[in-house]
Design a protein around this motif. Structure first.
Motif, PDB file in Angstrom:
ATOM      1  N   ILE A 141       1.033  -1.612  -0.265  1.00 41.65           N
ATOM      2  CA  ILE A 141      -0.051   0.372  -0.143  1.00 41.65           C
ATOM      3  C   ILE A 141       1.154   1.318   0.072  1.00 41.65           C
ATOM      4  CG2 ILE A 141      -1.959   1.549   1.625  1.00 41.65           C
ATOM      5  CD1 ILE A 141      -2.386  -1.274   2.036  1.00 41.65           C
ATOM      6  N   GLY A 142       1.026   2.013  -1.271  1.00 44.81           N
ATOM      7  CA  GLY A 142       1.480   3.946  -1.109  1.00 44.81           C
ATOM      8  C   GLY A 142       2.143   3.439  -1.972  1.00 44.81           C
ATOM      9  N   PHE A 143       2.215   2.104  -2.676  1.00 41.29           N
ATOM     10  CA  PHE A 143       3.449   2.349  -4.506  1.00 41.29           C
ATOM     11  C   PHE A 143       3.505   2.742  -4.800  1.00 41.29           C
ATOM     12  CE2 PHE A 143       5.166   0.481  -6.914  1.00 41.29           C
ATOM     13  CZ  PHE A 143       6.809   0.123  -7.175  1.00 41.29           C
ATOM     14  N   ASP A 144       2.047   2.618  -5.059  1.00 37.13           N
ATOM     15  CA  ASP A 144       0.892   3.665  -6.156  1.00 37.13           C
ATOM     16  C   ASP A 144       0.993   4.530  -6.303  1.00 37.13           C
ATOM     17  OD1 ASP A 144      -0.265   2.889  -8.768  1.00 37.13           O
ATOM     18  OD2 ASP A 144      -1.625   3.488  -8.367  1.00 37.13           O
ATOM     19  N   THR A 145       0.857   4.984  -5.298  1.00 39.76           N
ATOM     20  CA  THR A 145       0.756   6.890  -5.137  1.00 39.76           C
ATOM     21  C   THR A 145       2.116   7.597  -5.287  1.00 39.76           C
ATOM     22  OG1 THR A 145      -1.191   6.092  -4.100  1.00 39.76           O
ATOM     23  CG2 THR A 145      -0.471   8.351  -3.941  1.00 39.76           C
ATOM     24  N   ALA A 146       3.243   6.427  -4.291  1.00 40.32           N
ATOM     25  CA  ALA A 146       4.052   7.431  -4.933  1.00 40.32           C
ATOM     26  C   ALA A 146       5.011   7.746  -6.303  1.00 40.32           C
ATOM     27  CB  ALA A 146       5.498   6.572  -3.509  1.00 40.32           C
ATOM     28  N   ILE A 147       5.062   6.226  -6.373  1.00 35.65           N
ATOM     29  CA  ILE A 147       5.302   6.971  -7.982  1.00 35.65           C
ATOM     30  C   ILE A 147       4.398   7.580  -9.075  1.00 35.65           C
ATOM     31  CG2 ILE A 147       6.638   4.243  -8.092  1.00 35.65           C
ATOM     32  CD1 ILE A 147       4.061   2.789  -9.608  1.00 35.65           C
ATOM     33  N   ASN A 148       3.521   7.463  -8.612  1.00 35.09           N
ATOM     34  CA  ASN A 148       2.689   8.414  -9.033  1.00 35.09           C
ATOM     35  C   ASN A 148       2.638   9.386  -9.593  1.00 35.09           C
ATOM     36  OD1 ASN A 148       0.483   7.510 -11.597  1.00 35.09           O
ATOM     37  ND2 ASN A 148       0.159   5.896 -10.404  1.00 35.09           N
ATOM     38  N   THR A 149       3.270  10.378  -8.152  1.00 32.67           N
ATOM     39  CA  THR A 149       3.719  12.040  -7.401  1.00 32.67           C
ATOM     40  C   THR A 149       5.582  11.385  -7.845  1.00 32.67           C
ATOM     41  OG1 THR A 149       2.367  11.075  -5.651  1.00 32.67           O
ATOM     42  CG2 THR A 149       4.191  12.851  -5.316  1.00 32.67           C
ATOM     43  N   ALA A 150       6.266  11.339  -8.061  1.00 33.38           N
ATOM     44  CA  ALA A 150       7.141  10.973  -8.216  1.00 33.38           C
ATOM     45  C   ALA A 150       7.205  11.544 -10.382  1.00 33.38           C
ATOM     46  CB  ALA A 150       8.351   9.866  -8.225  1.00 33.38           C
ATOM     47  N   MET A 151       6.264  10.349 -10.895  1.00 36.14           N
ATOM     48  CA  MET A 151       6.627  10.894 -12.162  1.00 36.14           C
ATOM     49  C   MET A 151       6.273  12.260 -12.399  1.00 36.14           C
ATOM     50  SD  MET A 151       3.883   8.704 -14.717  1.00 36.14           S
ATOM     51  CE  MET A 151       2.305   9.712 -14.235  1.00 36.14           C
ATOM     52  N   GLU A 152       4.713  12.802 -11.424  1.00 36.54           N
ATOM     53  CA  GLU A 152       4.353  14.191 -12.031  1.00 36.54           C
ATOM     54  C   GLU A 152       5.756  15.220 -11.645  1.00 36.54           C
ATOM     55  OE1 GLU A 152       0.614  14.526 -10.697  1.00 36.54           O
ATOM     56  OE2 GLU A 152      -0.175  12.626 -11.429  1.00 36.54           O
ATOM     57  N   ALA A 153       6.381  14.988  -9.741  1.00 37.92           N
ATOM     58  CA  ALA A 153       7.581  15.741 -10.353  1.00 37.92           C
ATOM     59  C   ALA A 153       8.345  15.461 -11.718  1.00 37.92           C
ATOM     60  CB  ALA A 153       7.798  15.666  -8.715  1.00 37.92           C
TER      61      ALA A 153
END
Ligand code: F6P
Length: 326
Positions: A141-153
């Motif tokens: 839990i949390g990995f998918d959100t983290a990679i999307n946040t990092a990708m957008e940045a």
């Protein structure tokens, strides 16, 4: 066989988006089975400091979309000591708690494993960490959100890199696992992706960068996963700069932004399923295990295995990043 009447739920270690959705699922599933729930604030520290709060269905209203953890979390080194664990157990028992659900990563499961083996309390774990490094589940839990946040940045960094002909060294989290690096590397078309699991030396990196420049590539994104053998993004950038002085480089460390934000749909769904299954596992008399989801199926993995084995990155993905980043 335990007769479970009151479950204690806590979040522990680094927070991860979706922890709230997991807490909500635990509370509401327990309510469904007419079991009381106590929220333990700040993880193991809360057990020592008696930070217990009774929870009802409404306590977890409108939190499924919220980042962080409403129960708060902490890292609690004292918990490595038997005496502190004994105090925590006594406090839990005095509160009438007869089973626990721990939501966190491997450090949290290690604490749970020690407590469960020493004392008479069933414990089931729910894997939540942005690092995705827990064995026994395809995703944490949390990995998918983290990679999307990092990708957008990183997409945003790419805009400025191209405008100014700059090579950016972008550091992503992951502790000593390259899942965030590898996935964001592919998703952002990074020129180079460094992950701790794959050794690259500075000479080959510079050789590659010079060859890229010959192809008139004057800007670029180099993703540096933390925990790698060449050090932090700043250290890698400085070593490159020493060897290729005319390079215009910048360093961005994405840092804790990757741990925050509203969880993605995938993380909310995973957290809801695993929170629900954790209560079910306790009621089925399981203990000392983590619930996970692999290939669409619910799995139970002993804490010892979940902590020690670690998920492995898919090396073929690394080959793909290299082929696609020409
Ligand atoms: O485990 C989650 C994580 O964010 C890692 O990716 C990172 O190495 C670490 O926690 C950072 O921890 P802290 O917030 O305690 O510095």
């Amino acid at each position: 066989m335990h007769n479970i009447t009151k479950i204690g739920v806590y979040t522990s270690g680094g927070d991860a988006p979706g922890m709230n959705a997991a807490v909500r699922a635990v509370v509401r599933t327990a309510m469904f089975y007419k079991i009381e729930v106590v929220g333990i604030q700040m993880g193991y520290r809360g057990m020592l400091e008696k930070r217990f709060i009774p929870m009802q269905s409404q306590s977890v209203s409108k939190i499924i979309n919220r980042g962080g953890t409403i129960l708060q979390t902490s890292r609690c080194p004292e918990f490595e000591d038997f005496e502190y664990r004994k105090t925590a157990y006594d406090n839990i028992k005095a509160e009438g708690i007869d089973a626990l659900v721990v939501i966190g990563g491997d450090g949290s499961f290690r604490g749970a494993m020690a407590l469960e083996s020493e004392q008479d309390i069933p414990i089931v774990g729910v894997p939540a960490t942005i690092d995705n490094d827990i064995y026994g589940t395809d995703f944490t839990i949390g990995f998918d959100t983290a990679i999307n946040t990092a990708m957008e940045a990183i997409d945003k960094i790419r805009d400025t890199a191209q405008s100014h002909n700059i090579v950016f060294f972008v550091e992503v989290m992951g502790r000593d696992a390259g899942f965030i690096g590898l996935n964001t590397g592919i998703a952002t078309g990074a020129e180079v992706t460094l992950v701790p699991e794959i050794i690259t030396d500075i000479e080959s990196l510079c050789y590659y960068l010079v060859a890229e420049r010959r192809k008139n590539k004057t800007s670029g994104i180099i993703i540096v996963s933390e925990g790698g053998p060449m050090g932090s993004a700043a250290e890698v950038a400085s070593q490159v700069q020493q060897r290729i002085p005319d390079y215009d480089t910048r360093v961005t460390t994405l840092g804790h932004i990757q741990r925050g934000g509203s969880p993605t749909c995938n993380d909310r769904v995973l957290a809801s399923i695993l929170g629900y299954e954790a209560v079910g596992a306790l009621l089925d008399n399981h203990t000392g295990v983590m619930v996970g989801r692999s290939q669409g199926k619910i799995t139970l993995t002993p804490f010892g295995e979940a902590c020690s084995k670690h998920n492995k990155i898919d090396h073929s993905l690394y080959e793909i990043t290299k082929i696609l980043s020409v």
